[in-house]
Design a protein around this motif. Sequence first.
Motif, PDB file in Angstrom:
ATOM      1  N   GLY A   4       0.832  -1.200   0.000  1.00  0.00           N
ATOM      2  CA  GLY A   4       0.000   0.000   0.000  1.00  0.00           C
ATOM      3  C   GLY A   4       0.866   1.249   0.000  1.00  0.00           C
ATOM      4  N   GLN A   5       0.580   2.142  -0.910  1.00  0.00           N
ATOM      5  CA  GLN A   5       1.390   3.345  -1.048  1.00  0.00           C
ATOM      6  C   GLN A   5       0.598   4.591  -0.678  1.00  0.00           C
ATOM      7  OE1 GLN A   5       3.082   3.386  -4.984  1.00  0.00           O
ATOM      8  NE2 GLN A   5       4.306   1.540  -4.636  1.00  0.00           N
ATOM      9  N   VAL A   6       1.342   5.654  -0.330  1.00  0.00           N
ATOM     10  CA  VAL A   6       0.721   6.928   0.033  1.00  0.00           C
ATOM     11  C   VAL A   6       1.186   7.990  -0.959  1.00  0.00           C
ATOM     12  CG1 VAL A   6       0.600   6.317   2.469  1.00  0.00           C
ATOM     13  CG2 VAL A   6       2.612   7.547   1.601  1.00  0.00           C
ATOM     14  N   ASN A   7       0.447   9.081  -0.990  1.00  0.00           N
ATOM     15  CA  ASN A   7       0.738  10.182  -1.902  1.00  0.00           C
ATOM     16  C   ASN A   7       1.716  11.147  -1.223  1.00  0.00           C
ATOM     17  OD1 ASN A   7       0.778  12.481  -3.523  1.00  0.00           O
ATOM     18  ND2 ASN A   7      -1.402  12.365  -4.010  1.00  0.00           N
ATOM     19  N   PRO A   8       2.953  11.251  -1.722  1.00  0.00           N
ATOM     20  CA  PRO A   8       3.957  12.082  -1.043  1.00  0.00           C
ATOM     21  C   PRO A   8       3.758  13.581  -1.242  1.00  0.00           C
ATOM     22  CG  PRO A   8       4.866  11.230  -3.076  1.00  0.00           C
ATOM     23  CD  PRO A   8       3.496  10.617  -2.940  1.00  0.00           C
ATOM     24  N   THR A   9       2.763  13.972  -2.042  1.00  0.00           N
ATOM     25  CA  THR A   9       2.509  15.400  -2.228  1.00  0.00           C
ATOM     26  C   THR A   9       1.517  15.942  -1.202  1.00  0.00           C
ATOM     27  OG1 THR A   9       0.656  15.073  -3.770  1.00  0.00           O
ATOM     28  CG2 THR A   9       2.892  15.122  -4.707  1.00  0.00           C
ATOM     29  N   ARG A  10       0.911  15.032  -0.427  1.00  0.00           N
ATOM     30  CA  ARG A  10      -0.115  15.450   0.527  1.00  0.00           C
ATOM     31  C   ARG A  10       0.431  15.478   1.951  1.00  0.00           C
ATOM     32  NH1 ARG A  10      -5.459  12.028  -1.547  1.00  0.00           N
ATOM     33  NH2 ARG A  10      -5.635  13.064  -3.595  1.00  0.00           N
ATOM     34  N   ASN A  11      -0.164  16.327   2.766  1.00  0.00           N
ATOM     35  CA  ASN A  11       0.172  16.414   4.183  1.00  0.00           C
ATOM     36  C   ASN A  11      -0.420  15.204   4.924  1.00  0.00           C
ATOM     37  OD1 ASN A  11       1.242  17.990   6.445  1.00  0.00           O
ATOM     38  ND2 ASN A  11      -0.891  18.183   7.065  1.00  0.00           N
ATOM     39  N   PHE A  68       2.484  13.521   4.611  1.00  0.00           N
ATOM     40  CA  PHE A  68       3.547  12.729   3.976  1.00  0.00           C
ATOM     41  C   PHE A  68       4.600  13.606   3.293  1.00  0.00           C
ATOM     42  CE2 PHE A  68      -0.506  10.232   3.507  1.00  0.00           C
ATOM     43  CZ  PHE A  68      -0.277   9.413   4.595  1.00  0.00           C
ATOM     44  N   ASN A  69       4.197  14.768   2.804  1.00  0.00           N
ATOM     45  CA  ASN A  69       5.153  15.619   2.094  1.00  0.00           C
ATOM     46  C   ASN A  69       6.242  16.169   3.002  1.00  0.00           C
ATOM     47  OD1 ASN A  69       3.215  17.223   3.371  1.00  0.00           O
ATOM     48  ND2 ASN A  69       3.536  18.935   1.974  1.00  0.00           N
ATOM     49  N   THR A  70       5.981  16.233   4.301  1.00  0.00           N
ATOM     50  CA  THR A  70       6.979  16.759   5.242  1.00  0.00           C
ATOM     51  C   THR A  70       7.810  15.649   5.896  1.00  0.00           C
ATOM     52  OG1 THR A  70       5.381  16.737   7.068  1.00  0.00           O
ATOM     53  CG2 THR A  70       5.546  18.762   5.743  1.00  0.00           C
ATOM     54  N   MET A  71       7.523  14.393   5.542  1.00  0.00           N
ATOM     55  CA  MET A  71       8.266  13.272   6.122  1.00  0.00           C
ATOM     56  C   MET A  71       9.583  13.041   5.401  1.00  0.00           C
ATOM     57  SD  MET A  71       5.377  10.335   6.808  1.00  0.00           S
ATOM     58  CE  MET A  71       4.174  10.480   8.127  1.00  0.00           C
ATOM     59  N   LEU A  72      10.561  12.501   6.137  1.00  0.00           N
ATOM     60  CA  LEU A  72      11.796  12.062   5.499  1.00  0.00           C
ATOM     61  C   LEU A  72      11.476  10.961   4.505  1.00  0.00           C
ATOM     62  CD1 LEU A  72      14.322  11.843   8.477  1.00  0.00           C
ATOM     63  CD2 LEU A  72      14.171  13.625   6.745  1.00  0.00           C
ATOM     64  N   THR A 114      13.257  15.501   2.990  1.00  0.00           N
ATOM     65  CA  THR A 114      11.830  15.230   2.988  1.00  0.00           C
ATOM     66  C   THR A 114      11.357  14.925   1.560  1.00  0.00           C
ATOM     67  OG1 THR A 114      11.183  17.526   2.618  1.00  0.00           O
ATOM     68  CG2 THR A 114      11.522  16.825   4.913  1.00  0.00           C
ATOM     69  N   ALA A 115      10.159  14.361   1.485  1.00  0.00           N
ATOM     70  CA  ALA A 115       9.573  14.082   0.172  1.00  0.00           C
ATOM     71  C   ALA A 115       9.408  15.376  -0.616  1.00  0.00           C
ATOM     72  CB  ALA A 115       8.226  13.381   0.349  1.00  0.00           C
ATOM     73  N   GLU A 116       9.014  16.446   0.065  1.00  0.00           N
ATOM     74  CA  GLU A 116       8.828  17.730  -0.603  1.00  0.00           C
ATOM     75  C   GLU A 116      10.151  18.269  -1.139  1.00  0.00           C
ATOM     76  OE1 GLU A 116       5.920  21.336   0.428  1.00  0.00           O
ATOM     77  OE2 GLU A 116       7.586  21.138   1.872  1.00  0.00           O
ATOM     78  N   GLU A 117      11.209  18.159  -0.348  1.00  0.00           N
ATOM     79  CA  GLU A 117      12.528  18.633  -0.787  1.00  0.00           C
ATOM     80  C   GLU A 117      13.017  17.880  -2.017  1.00  0.00           C
ATOM     81  OE1 GLU A 117      14.631  20.132   3.366  1.00  0.00           O
ATOM     82  OE2 GLU A 117      14.562  17.981   2.912  1.00  0.00           O
ATOM     83  N   GLN A 118      12.581  16.632  -2.158  1.00  0.00           N
ATOM     84  CA  GLN A 118      13.004  15.822  -3.290  1.00  0.00           C
ATOM     85  C   GLN A 118      12.056  15.925  -4.486  1.00  0.00           C
ATOM     86  OE1 GLN A 118      14.471  11.784  -2.154  1.00  0.00           O
ATOM     87  NE2 GLN A 118      14.087  12.450  -0.064  1.00  0.00           N
ATOM     88  N   GLY A 119      10.978  16.659  -4.320  1.00  0.00           N
ATOM     89  CA  GLY A 119      10.023  16.803  -5.410  1.00  0.00           C
ATOM     90  C   GLY A 119       9.292  15.514  -5.732  1.00  0.00           C
ATOM     91  N   ALA A 120       9.067  14.669  -4.713  1.00  0.00           N
ATOM     92  CA  ALA A 120       8.412  13.377  -4.938  1.00  0.00           C
ATOM     93  C   ALA A 120       6.945  13.579  -5.328  1.00  0.00           C
ATOM     94  CB  ALA A 120       8.508  12.526  -3.675  1.00  0.00           C
ATOM     95  N   ILE A 121       6.504  12.797  -6.336  1.00  0.00           N
ATOM     96  CA  ILE A 121       5.113  12.915  -6.776  1.00  0.00           C
ATOM     97  C   ILE A 121       4.410  11.563  -6.880  1.00  0.00           C
ATOM     98  CG2 ILE A 121       5.403  15.118  -7.995  1.00  0.00           C
ATOM     99  CD1 ILE A 121       5.743  13.538 -10.582  1.00  0.00           C
ATOM    100  N   SER A 122       5.157  10.482  -7.106  1.00  0.00           N
ATOM    101  CA  SER A 122       4.527   9.164  -7.260  1.00  0.00           C
ATOM    102  C   SER A 122       4.417   8.465  -5.910  1.00  0.00           C
ATOM    103  CB  SER A 122       5.342   8.305  -8.231  1.00  0.00           C
ATOM    104  OG  SER A 122       6.669   8.142  -7.769  1.00  0.00           O
ATOM    105  N   GLY A 123       3.648   7.383  -5.859  1.00  0.00           N
ATOM    106  CA  GLY A 123       3.363   6.689  -4.615  1.00  0.00           C
ATOM    107  C   GLY A 123       4.606   6.165  -3.913  1.00  0.00           C
ATOM    108  N   LYS A 124       4.593   6.247  -2.572  1.00  0.00           N
ATOM    109  CA  LYS A 124       5.715   5.780  -1.746  1.00  0.00           C
ATOM    110  C   LYS A 124       5.198   4.873  -0.629  1.00  0.00           C
ATOM    111  CE  LYS A 124       8.112   8.671  -4.185  1.00  0.00           C
ATOM    112  NZ  LYS A 124       8.848   8.163  -5.364  1.00  0.00           N
ATOM    113  N   TYR A 125       6.113   4.044  -0.073  1.00  0.00           N
ATOM    114  CA  TYR A 125       5.769   3.187   1.052  1.00  0.00           C
ATOM    115  C   TYR A 125       6.034   3.913   2.365  1.00  0.00           C
ATOM    116  CZ  TYR A 125       5.781  -0.714  -2.272  1.00  0.00           C
ATOM    117  OH  TYR A 125       5.530  -1.550  -3.336  1.00  0.00           O
TER     118      TYR A 125
END
Length: 406
Positions: free
Chosen positions: A29-36, A38-42, A61-72
Amino acid sequence: MSDASMRSSAVPEGWTLRPLLELVSIRSGQVNPTRNPFNTMLMVAPDHIQAGTGRLLARKTAEEQGAISGKYLVEPGDVVYSKIRPYLRKAIISDFHGLCSADMYPFTPRNSTDSRFILGIILSNRFSEFAISVSARSGIPKINREELAEYSLPAPRGDEQRAIGNALSDVDALISSLERLIAKKQAVKQGAMQQLLTADIHDDWKLQQLGTLLTGHPSYGINAAASTYSHDEPTYLRITDISDDGRFTPDPKVSVRHPSAKSYFLRDGDLVFARTGASTGKAYRYRPKDGPLVYAGFLIRVTPDPARLDPSYLSYFVQSKSYWDWVAVMSVRSGQPGINGNEYAGLPISFPKIEQQRAISSRLADMDEGIEILATRLAKTRAMKQGMMQELLTGRTRLPTEGAAS
């Protein structure tokens, strides 16, 4: 390695043959790294992990890396393993609530399974050989969940896993302390170089082009392919065999087979410079203790006139900030990284009288000797850890546990 081959080997007394996925679960199951939030998590990705060491190199953080696709999702104590390019052996134990790339698997230890034991298994030769072999089936350097389900290993009880984990953690702590000490000494050396090699505070220093201080014009190495190392052929020196601090560090050592090779042997006092690519500017001073070396075509040799320019002094000068500032300017003038022999001959170099050059070199060499002693100890400690892993993770050597009788 198949279950059948694993069963054919002896399982230590008190250990049991267990599928890996009985010891850990793989979070799905993955989460959306652009949403709060999750975007502020390492978020850890394979590029953030040092190969083969279990060490995390970057925390972003996911935001610092510009992550957009699903993450664990990742929890503290999870073993996070890179499923791509398994030969790199990239895995860590998470110490944070965060995320990991979809190119990684978060392994959550079950029941009394120890995270450090699992990390040792994942970084071991046996598991890596298995992962490489199954990933080769499809021709894609990646291991999937179904393939992980095929892997079994002899495993002890939780208390013995913890004893093994403690032992490996103690060695890791020693390795980390040695690395910190080396980094500290290297920083001290850099400060000393900045002070000792700065001409601005010395009225009697000269500034000349390197070419005027050589016994001849810079010369290019031999254009020949490397061959498998052989004692019957010369050892080949390539750009990739030179470390960032200017040492001969081949991995692996190679030879060169060419009728003109004997004309390209380095001599004591020679330096070679990388002339092209990302390594442009990297330099190595030949040391007879490195053995006879033939230098390759992407290297340029210079031979300082020892009456005017001490080779050791030059080797330290080309580690200085002023030298690398010059490289940064010169290497991009043509649009492609590179510096040719004529341009190296034009290198402006500041220097004192030869006696002072030798005194400066001697002081810096003493610092280098201390760093090399620590580096040798670090290499031996890393090798010792590999030997410990082989012994402890196979049960060949057993450790006392907390519940053992005294």
